[in-house]
Every structure is written in structure tokens, then in C-alpha cells.
Design an enzyme around this catalytic site. Structure first.
Site, PDB file in Angstrom:
ATOM      1  N   GLU A  60       6.132 -13.742   4.394  1.00 41.08           N
ATOM      2  CA  GLU A  60       6.849 -14.447   5.093  1.00 41.08           C
ATOM      3  C   GLU A  60       8.076 -14.507   3.825  1.00 41.08           C
ATOM      4  O   GLU A  60       8.906 -15.209   4.198  1.00 41.08           O
ATOM      5  CB  GLU A  60       6.448 -15.766   5.501  1.00 41.08           C
ATOM      6  CG  GLU A  60       7.274 -16.789   5.354  1.00 41.08           C
ATOM      7  CD  GLU A  60       6.647 -18.087   6.440  1.00 41.08           C
ATOM      8  OE1 GLU A  60       7.027 -19.328   6.517  1.00 41.08           O
ATOM      9  OE2 GLU A  60       5.087 -17.335   6.422  1.00 41.08           O
ATOM     10  N   PHE A  87      -4.833  -6.279   7.065  1.00 34.31           N
ATOM     11  CA  PHE A  87      -4.940  -5.852   5.881  1.00 34.31           C
ATOM     12  C   PHE A  87      -5.212  -4.534   5.751  1.00 34.31           C
ATOM     13  O   PHE A  87      -6.705  -4.615   7.128  1.00 34.31           O
ATOM     14  CB  PHE A  87      -6.230  -7.351   4.644  1.00 34.31           C
ATOM     15  CG  PHE A  87      -5.871  -8.220   5.321  1.00 34.31           C
ATOM     16  CD1 PHE A  87      -4.339  -8.870   4.409  1.00 34.31           C
ATOM     17  CD2 PHE A  87      -6.577  -9.386   5.834  1.00 34.31           C
ATOM     18  CE1 PHE A  87      -3.909  -9.700   4.858  1.00 34.31           C
ATOM     19  CE2 PHE A  87      -5.497 -10.562   5.636  1.00 34.31           C
ATOM     20  CZ  PHE A  87      -4.743 -11.355   4.975  1.00 34.31           C
ATOM     21  N   ARG A  89      -6.572  -2.301   3.888  1.00 32.55           N
ATOM     22  CA  ARG A  89      -6.571  -0.622   2.145  1.00 32.55           C
ATOM     23  C   ARG A  89      -6.222  -1.467   0.842  1.00 32.55           C
ATOM     24  O   ARG A  89      -5.306  -2.551   1.306  1.00 32.55           O
ATOM     25  CB  ARG A  89      -6.223   0.164   2.213  1.00 32.55           C
ATOM     26  CG  ARG A  89      -6.459   1.212   1.806  1.00 32.55           C
ATOM     27  CD  ARG A  89      -5.109   2.530   1.014  1.00 32.55           C
ATOM     28  NE  ARG A  89      -6.317   3.227   2.346  1.00 32.55           N
ATOM     29  CZ  ARG A  89      -5.525   4.039   3.404  1.00 32.55           C
ATOM     30  NH1 ARG A  89      -4.322   3.098   3.752  1.00 32.55           N
ATOM     31  NH2 ARG A  89      -6.378   4.961   3.585  1.00 32.55           N
TER      32      ARG A  89
END
Length: 137
Positions: A60, A87, A89
Site C-alpha cells: 500500500e 503470502f 513463501r
């Protein structure tokens, strides 16, 4: 930034950017922003991996700054509207390297894809961020 149409209330180094330790690269091209973040205990969750909220915050931040690059001189301001971060890794050491690219630069919103990678260049998280473009108050 020149001709900023609003008063900055907090310097970047005292803002969330500074708290995180996010190192934002110089602007090369409107619609592209890059940064990196060293992995330190303060950005990790208790299991020792980078907290998911950190990835969302990086995304962001870059999308907002990138939109600002293109709209501030028109007397407009960027406002975060949507952030969808996935997400892929875990990262527990080194740095997170982020690249944000605008794929839509409209009159009322900009859309961004953000990729975050580890030091080996492996994709760790992705975000799609929508930034609203509004008239300055």
C-alpha cells in the site's frame, strides 16, 4: 515532490515508513516504485517470519506513493481503497525486495500489482492494490 496540494503532517522518516525501516528507491518512472526492507525482529511474527501485515503495508505504501507521483501536481491526492495480499513463501532473514507497477492509471483510481521477493529473487508475496484519486480538500 513539488506542488504538494496539502500540508504534510508527518515527515516520512517519522511516519510508518520510518517505523518499518522501509528503504524506498528514488523515482525512476511514474507507474513504477521499488523498495526493500531488512528483516529484523520488529517486522516478524512470533515464529520468526515476516508478518503478513508488513507485506500489505509495503504494497500500500508503494502504490500510494506511486499514485501520488502522478496526481499531486494536478491538485489530487491518493487514498488507499483496497489491498489484497497473498503470502506464498516465508522470509526469516535478509531483505524483502518489492516492486510495484501500475497497470491502470485512471481519472478516479489507479490499480497496482506488487511483487515482493527474497534475496534469492523468489516470489514471497503478491498484492493487488487499488488507490482512489480524489480532489485535494
Amino acid at each position: 515532490m513539488t506542488n504538494v496540494p496539502f500540508e504534510t503532517r508527518v515527515s516520512p522518516e517519522d511516519s510508518f515508513i520510518g517505523v518499518l525501516g522501509l528503504e524506498i528507491d528514488e523515482l525512476v518512472d511514474v507507474g513504477l516504485r521499488t523498495a526493500r526492507l531488512r528483516v529484523v525482529p520488529g517486522v516478524c511474527q512470533p515464529m520468526g517470519i515476516v508478518h503478513g501485515g508488513i507485506y500489505a503495508a509495503i504494497a500500500e505504501t508503494l502504490a500510494s506513493m506511486g499514485t501520488a507521483d502522478g496526481v499531486l501536481e494536478q491538485g489530487k491526492v491518493p487514498l488507499g481503497m483496497s489491498n489484497n495480499t497473498s503470502f506464498l513463501r516465508p522470509v526469516s532473514e535478509g531483505s524483502v525486495h518489492a516492486e510495484a507497477r501500475a497497470f491502470h492509471r485512471g481519472r478516479t483510481s489507479w490499480l497496482w500489482d506488487v511483487e515482493m521477493r527474497n534475496d534469492d529473487g523468489k516470489l514471497c508475496a503478491t498484492s493487488r492494490v487499488t488507490i482512489a484519486v480524489r480532489e485535494s480538500a
